[in-house]
Design an enzyme around this catalytic site. Structure first.
Site, PDB file in Angstrom:
ATOM      1  N   VAL A  32       8.544  -2.167  -2.962  1.00 26.89           N
ATOM      2  CA  VAL A  32       7.434  -2.916  -3.820  1.00 26.89           C
ATOM      3  C   VAL A  32       6.295  -2.486  -3.937  1.00 26.89           C
ATOM      4  O   VAL A  32       5.503  -2.341  -5.015  1.00 26.89           O
ATOM      5  CB  VAL A  32       7.462  -4.464  -3.140  1.00 26.89           C
ATOM      6  CG1 VAL A  32       6.808  -4.448  -1.909  1.00 26.89           C
ATOM      7  CG2 VAL A  32       6.998  -5.373  -4.205  1.00 26.89           C
ATOM      8  N   ASP A  33       5.680  -1.636  -3.261  1.00 25.19           N
ATOM      9  CA  ASP A  33       4.439  -0.840  -3.154  1.00 25.19           C
ATOM     10  C   ASP A  33       4.369   0.251  -4.409  1.00 25.19           C
ATOM     11  O   ASP A  33       3.454   0.119  -5.237  1.00 25.19           O
ATOM     12  CB  ASP A  33       4.158  -0.061  -1.906  1.00 25.19           C
ATOM     13  CG  ASP A  33       2.768   0.470  -1.782  1.00 25.19           C
ATOM     14  OD1 ASP A  33       1.886   0.157  -2.617  1.00 25.19           O
ATOM     15  OD2 ASP A  33       2.609   1.245  -0.669  1.00 25.19           O
ATOM     16  N   ILE A 123      11.784  -1.095   3.945  1.00 26.74           N
ATOM     17  CA  ILE A 123      11.708   0.234   4.454  1.00 26.74           C
ATOM     18  C   ILE A 123      11.519   0.041   5.980  1.00 26.74           C
ATOM     19  O   ILE A 123      11.911   0.916   6.780  1.00 26.74           O
ATOM     20  CB  ILE A 123      10.878   1.198   3.761  1.00 26.74           C
ATOM     21  CG1 ILE A 123      11.431   1.464   2.242  1.00 26.74           C
ATOM     22  CG2 ILE A 123      10.432   2.279   4.356  1.00 26.74           C
ATOM     23  CD1 ILE A 123      10.220   1.965   1.275  1.00 26.74           C
TER      24      ILE A 123
END
Ligand code: AR6
Length: 168
Positions: A32-33, A123
């Site tokens: 998402v980063d 992750i």
């Protein structure tokens, strides 16, 4: 305060603040980063770099706020979730702190609508069911409920979406 669960992409959500599941460097990554920096453009990284220069890395469980560049949201709150390490490294307390600190930072910046991703469940491999229970409990127990109108939990995958629907 209303809590909503949706399935989708957090970069498309029009709220006062979206939350990013960042890392301690604050300088971007995958998941998402990567999606937030990719869709929002360089303004977000520019602000992250200024924060890095001023305070150094962001600790696990803490949060910082930046502009949102080209995103429909007004701000991005970057929080650093714990990496799952079997549960013996205070992962639950650290995850709880991500939700707590993000809400506090939103309130301090007059953000009344917030969208969260399922922090640490990609992750960083935090077990999804446990992470969902922590997220819902922390949001519901937040002491300053009147300062927030709406919290949206944005699930990217079916498993998280189903888990949150059962909990809410
Ligand atoms: N919108 C909403 N949720 C998403 C999106 C999206 N566009 N993309 C992925 N997710 P992750 P973490 C979900 O891996 O586990 C980065 O490299 C995803 O399905 O993004 O906290 C950072 O820089 C999962 O449910 O974050 C860190 O190094 C959730 O977002 C590390 O990953 C979180 O998955 C952080 O790992």
């Amino acid at each position: 305060m209303k809590i909503e669960i949706i399935k989708g992409d957090i970069t498309k959500i029009e709220v006062d603040a979206i939350v990013n599941a960042a890392n301690t460097s604050l300088l971007g990554g995958g998941g998402v980063d990567g999606a937030i920096h990719g869709a929002g453009g360089p303004e977000i990284l520019e602000d992250c770099q200024k924060i890095r220069n001023a305070q150094g890395k962001c600790k696990v469980g803490n949060a910082v706020i930046t502009r949102a560049g080209k995103l429909p949201a007004k701000h991005v709150i970057h929080t650093v979730g714990p990496h799952w390490n079997g549960g013996s490294n205070k992962e639950s307390i650290k995850l709880e702190s991500c939700y707590e600190k993000s809400i506090e930072l939103a309130i301090e910046n007059n953000c009344r609508t917030i969208a969260f991703p399922c922090i640490s469940t990609g992750i960083y491999r935090f077990p999804k069911e446990q992470a969902a229970e922590i997220a819902v409990k922390t949001i519901k127990l937040h002491k300053n409920q009147d300062a927030i109108d709406r919290i949206i939990i944005v699930c990217f995958d079916d498993e998280n979406y189903q888990l949150y629907q059962q909990l809410i």
